[in-house]
Design an enzyme around this catalytic site. Structure first.
Site, mmCIF file in Angstrom:
data_model
loop_
_atom_site.group_PDB
_atom_site.id
_atom_site.type_symbol
_atom_site.label_atom_id
_atom_site.label_comp_id
_atom_site.label_asym_id
_atom_site.label_seq_id
_atom_site.Cartn_x
_atom_site.Cartn_y
_atom_site.Cartn_z
ATOM 1 N N ILE A 52 9.320 -36.327 8.723
ATOM 2 C CA ILE A 52 8.638 -35.146 9.239
ATOM 3 C C ILE A 52 7.879 -34.535 8.060
ATOM 4 O O ILE A 52 8.469 -34.219 7.030
ATOM 5 C CB ILE A 52 9.635 -34.100 9.812
ATOM 6 C CG1 ILE A 52 10.505 -34.723 10.904
ATOM 7 C CG2 ILE A 52 8.887 -32.873 10.309
ATOM 8 C CD1 ILE A 52 9.760 -35.176 12.136
ATOM 9 N N GLN A 100 -13.272 -48.297 9.657
ATOM 10 C CA GLN A 100 -12.130 -48.135 8.770
ATOM 11 C C GLN A 100 -11.389 -46.970 9.412
ATOM 12 O O GLN A 100 -11.904 -45.869 9.470
ATOM 13 C CB GLN A 100 -12.620 -47.830 7.349
ATOM 14 C CG GLN A 100 -11.518 -47.707 6.318
ATOM 15 C CD GLN A 100 -10.826 -46.368 6.367
ATOM 16 O OE1 GLN A 100 -11.454 -45.325 6.390
ATOM 17 N NE2 GLN A 100 -9.513 -46.398 6.420
ATOM 18 N N ILE A 155 3.433 -43.132 15.020
ATOM 19 C CA ILE A 155 4.360 -43.746 15.972
ATOM 20 C C ILE A 155 4.867 -45.079 15.420
ATOM 21 O O ILE A 155 6.051 -45.401 15.537
ATOM 22 C CB ILE A 155 3.698 -43.926 17.354
ATOM 23 C CG1 ILE A 155 3.350 -42.560 17.967
ATOM 24 C CG2 ILE A 155 4.587 -44.733 18.295
ATOM 25 C CD1 ILE A 155 4.527 -41.705 18.369
ATOM 26 N N SER A 183 -13.488 -39.663 16.718
ATOM 27 C CA SER A 183 -12.145 -39.356 16.238
ATOM 28 C C SER A 183 -11.804 -37.901 16.515
ATOM 29 O O SER A 183 -12.660 -37.028 16.444
ATOM 30 C CB SER A 183 -12.071 -39.613 14.729
ATOM 31 O OG SER A 183 -10.866 -39.128 14.202
ATOM 32 N N TYR A 230 -12.527 -40.178 5.448
ATOM 33 C CA TYR A 230 -12.444 -40.652 6.833
ATOM 34 C C TYR A 230 -13.031 -39.622 7.802
ATOM 35 O O TYR A 230 -13.884 -39.948 8.630
ATOM 36 C CB TYR A 230 -10.991 -40.961 7.221
ATOM 37 C CG TYR A 230 -10.830 -41.222 8.692
ATOM 38 C CD1 TYR A 230 -11.153 -42.460 9.224
ATOM 39 C CD2 TYR A 230 -10.395 -40.226 9.555
ATOM 40 C CE1 TYR A 230 -11.042 -42.701 10.587
ATOM 41 C CE2 TYR A 230 -10.276 -40.454 10.915
ATOM 42 C CZ TYR A 230 -10.604 -41.694 11.428
ATOM 43 O OH TYR A 230 -10.493 -41.913 12.781
ATOM 44 N N ARG A 245 0.798 -32.687 17.763
ATOM 45 C CA ARG A 245 -0.200 -33.739 17.889
ATOM 46 C C ARG A 245 -0.223 -34.218 19.324
ATOM 47 O O ARG A 245 0.768 -34.170 20.032
ATOM 48 C CB ARG A 245 0.131 -34.919 16.968
ATOM 49 C CG ARG A 245 0.090 -34.543 15.492
ATOM 50 C CD ARG A 245 0.437 -35.705 14.632
ATOM 51 N NE ARG A 245 -0.794 -36.380 14.223
ATOM 52 C CZ ARG A 245 -0.830 -37.395 13.400
ATOM 53 N NH1 ARG A 245 0.274 -37.887 12.898
ATOM 54 N NH2 ARG A 245 -1.981 -37.939 13.068
#
Length: 185
Positions: free
Chosen positions: A144, A29, A129, A69, A81, A152
Site C-alpha cells: 500500500i 510505452q 493488480i 490515458s 509518461y 483508483r
C-alpha cells in the site's frame, strides 16, 4: 485465426499500405516508471509514433481509435509518461481538427485481467493488480503506497475490448475522449 502479427516499430507504420478501415492505436510505452528511466524512448513511441500513425491514417483514410490515458486528469508534468500521453492525445485532436481525420480517443483506467504481467514492485511491466496477484500467490502482504486512502478505478480488459470495439465500429463522436472506466473507485 484470421490475425496477422507484424513485429515492427510503430514509426514504420507507413509500410503497411492502405488495406485497413480502422486502426486501434494501442502501441505505447505504457508504464510510468520506465518513462523516468528513458524519457526519450517514451517520447519517440508515444508522441512521434502517434504522429506517424495519424499521418498514415490521413494518407490512407483510416479511422483511428487512440489509447489515451487516465493520467490526462492529472498534471502532465508529473512524469514523462503523463506528458507524452497528453501530447499524444493533442496530436490526435490536431489531426481531427486540421485534417478532418476520423479519430476517437479512449482513456483507460488501471486495466487488469488475463495475461497481465504479474510481478513485484521492481518489475517495470507489472501494474498494481499484477503486483498484488504476485504478492497474494507468494503469501506476502499487499503493498500500500501512502496512507492507503488513495482511490483508483480498475477496468477489466474484456470491458476495454468491448469499449474499443464499440468506438471503432460505430459512428458516434466524442468531442474529447471516451472514458473507459467504471467511474467507481
Amino acid at each position: 485465426d484470421g490475425v496477422t502479427y507484424i513485429n515492427d516499430d510503430i514509426t514504420n507504420i507507413g509500410n503497411l499500405g492502405n488495406d485497413y478501415d480502422v486502426c486501434f492505436h494501442l502501441a505505447a510505452q505504457s508504464r510510468v516508471q520506465p518513462s523516468f528511466d528513458n524519457p526519450e524512448e517514451s517520447f519517440r513511441v508515444n508522441v512521434f509514433g502517434t504522429s506517424k500513425v495519424m499521418e498514415w491514417a490521413k494518407e490512407n483514410k483510416v479511422k483511428v481509435v487512440y489509447a489515451g490515458s487516465s493520467s490526462k486528469h492529472h498534471n502532465p508534468s508529473d512524469s514523462p509518461y503523463a506528458m507524452y500521453k497528453y501530447l499524444g492525445e493533442e496530436v490526435v485532436k490536431m489531426y481531427k481538427e486540421v485534417y478532418g481525420i476520423n479519430a476517437e480517443i479512449a482513456r483507460f483506467y488501471n486495466v487488469y485481467g488475463p495475461n497481465e504481467i504479474v510481478g513485484d514492485q521492481d518489475n517495470d511491466g507489472a501494474a498494481v493488480i499484477g503486483i498484488w496477484r504476485n504478492q497474494i500467490a507468494n503469501n506476502k502482504p499487499l503493498t500500500i503506497v501512502g496512507d492507503g486512502n488513495q482511490k483508483r478505478d480498475f477496468t477489466h480488459v474484456d470491458d476495454i475490448v468491448d469499449g474499443l470495439w464499440r468506438i471503432g465500429m460505430k459512428n458516434e463522436k466524442h468531442k474529447d475522449a471516451w472514458e473507459l472506466g467504471s467511474g467507481k473507485n
